[in-house]
Design a protein around this motif. Structure first.
Motif, short mmCIF file in Angstrom:
data_model
loop_
_atom_site.label_atom_id
_atom_site.label_comp_id
_atom_site.label_asym_id
_atom_site.label_seq_id
_atom_site.Cartn_x
_atom_site.Cartn_y
_atom_site.Cartn_z
N SER A 135 -8.74 56.39 -27.45
CA SER A 135 -8.02 56.99 -26.33
C SER A 135 -7.90 58.49 -26.48
O SER A 135 -7.56 59.18 -25.53
CB SER A 135 -6.62 56.38 -26.22
OG SER A 135 -5.83 56.79 -27.30
N GLN A 194 -8.48 60.35 -16.99
CA GLN A 194 -8.53 58.90 -16.92
C GLN A 194 -9.12 58.34 -18.20
O GLN A 194 -8.61 57.38 -18.78
CB GLN A 194 -9.38 58.45 -15.73
CG GLN A 194 -9.50 56.93 -15.61
CD GLN A 194 -10.41 56.54 -14.46
OE1 GLN A 194 -11.15 57.36 -13.93
NE2 GLN A 194 -10.36 55.29 -14.08
N ALA A 230 -7.13 55.78 -20.63
CA ALA A 230 -7.45 54.40 -20.29
C ALA A 230 -8.57 53.78 -21.12
O ALA A 230 -8.86 52.60 -20.98
CB ALA A 230 -7.84 54.30 -18.82
N GLY A 253 -5.24 54.86 -15.39
CA GLY A 253 -5.36 53.61 -16.11
C GLY A 253 -4.05 52.88 -16.29
O GLY A 253 -3.93 52.03 -17.18
N HIS A 269 0.94 49.56 -21.06
CA HIS A 269 0.01 50.59 -21.50
C HIS A 269 0.29 50.94 -22.96
O HIS A 269 1.44 50.91 -23.40
CB HIS A 269 0.15 51.83 -20.61
CG HIS A 269 -0.92 52.85 -20.80
ND1 HIS A 269 -0.80 53.89 -21.68
CD2 HIS A 269 -2.15 52.96 -20.23
CE1 HIS A 269 -1.91 54.63 -21.65
NE2 HIS A 269 -2.73 54.08 -20.78
#
Length: 318
Positions: free
Chosen positions: A51, A64, A68, A200, A207
């Motif tokens: 990430s 993004q 995500a 995302g 998350h």
């Protein structure tokens, strides 16, 4: 041995040595990264390395990817990218420990064999810190190259919403405030979720950095007074819209949020002409309000001083 064959063998040996150097460098930096990730603090729990893969976070597509991509681990990563990832871990660790960051420490503990790429690595790592976590890297001593991380929200966001053990969420807050500002200072639920989906984040899906997004924006941020959530008048079924809360007005400004959004879109605030004009007017109004408050405080202090002087000059009654 023919000269051409010697040259080929020498080139092959140079390539082999370079590959070994890259492997050694990667192993060394991975070892350092494990040290920080395995620290007693739970700061890094649940954060995927992929990430944080290096690159500019200055456009929606890269933002993004930065937030995500945690579900897809690459089979190969450039050693310099790996070092940027570890630098982000290191910067987050120092932020949590409330310790300054020095170039010397980064070269010794993280960057190591890639010291010639220090400025590139620091630039890319600081871009992630800003866009994903809402932390600005500031150089406080240009002679000894000492840096600190500063939250984009000015007062006490960390103490209220971000437990010191967790990863800062300021970047997400700034993005939501930006969507609200750029939609006439009142964004519908659909507009906010459109932005979150690009990053995302989806309702009901936890998350790895921000937790459950719906709870964050409708409960945590509302209770912390960063957002105001209200029902759209006459909506059936009920629909909701978001506005800036009082703490958002106190801890940031339209200009700062516009600057943040401009970086996401890889441009400058003046490129958004109407919003920039509104942000400038807001800055003028805020400056006028500060001046008025300062004058009022000074007047009150002066009045108290005169009252005290008058009382002290009165003769004692017999």
């Amino acid at each position: 041995m023919p000269r051409g064959r010697k040259s080929k063998l020498r080139a092959r040996e140079n390539r082999r040595q370079a590959q070994e150097d890259d492997l050694v460098g990667t192993q060394a930096t991975v070892g350092v990264g494990e040290e920080f990730r395995s620290a007693s603090s739970p700061l890094f729990k649940g954060i995927s390395e992929s990430s944080l893969i290096a690159g500019s976070c200055c456009n929606p597509q890269v933002l993004q990817r930065a937030t995500a991509v945690s579900h897809t681990e690459p089979t190969y990563r450039d050693p310099l990218d790996e070092t940027v990832v570890l630098s982000v871990y290191y910067l987050l660790y120092k932020y949590q420990m409330k310790e300054p960051i020095t170039k010397a420490d980064m070269l010794r503990n993280v960057i190591q064999v890639y010291r010639n790429h220090f400025h590139e690595i620091l630039k890319r790592a600081s871009a992630h810190m800003e866009m994903v976590f809402g932390l600005d890297l500031k150089e406080v001593d240009p002679y000894r190259h000492i840096y600190v991380l500063v939250n984009k929200l000015e007062i006490s966001y960390d103490a209220i919403l971000d437990d010191v053990r967790e990863v800062p969420k300021t970047g997400l807050v700034m993005a939501i405030l930006g969507v609200i500002f750029m939609n006439g200072n009142c964004a519908t639920e659909e507009q906010v979720w459109q932005m979150l989906n690009v990053m995302g984040l989806y309702a009901g899906r936890k998350h790895f950095i921000f937790g459950e997004p719906r709870k964050l924006i409708t409960k945590d941020l509302v209770e912390a007074n960063y957002l105001e959530c209200r029902q759209v008048p006459n909506s059936d079924p009920p629909r909701y819209e978001f506005l800036w809360g009082p703490r958002a007005h106190a801890e940031t400004s339209k200009m700062k949020v516009l600057e943040f959004m401009a970086k996401i879109h890889d441009t400058v605030p003046t490129a958004f002409a109407s919003w920039y004009e509104e942000a400038v007017k807001d800055e003028v109004e805020r400056a006028r309000a500060r001046a008025t408050a300062k004058a009022r405080t000074a007047a009150m202090a002066s009045a108290r001083s005169r009252a005290m002087a008058t009382n002290s000059s009165c003769p004692n009654k017999v």
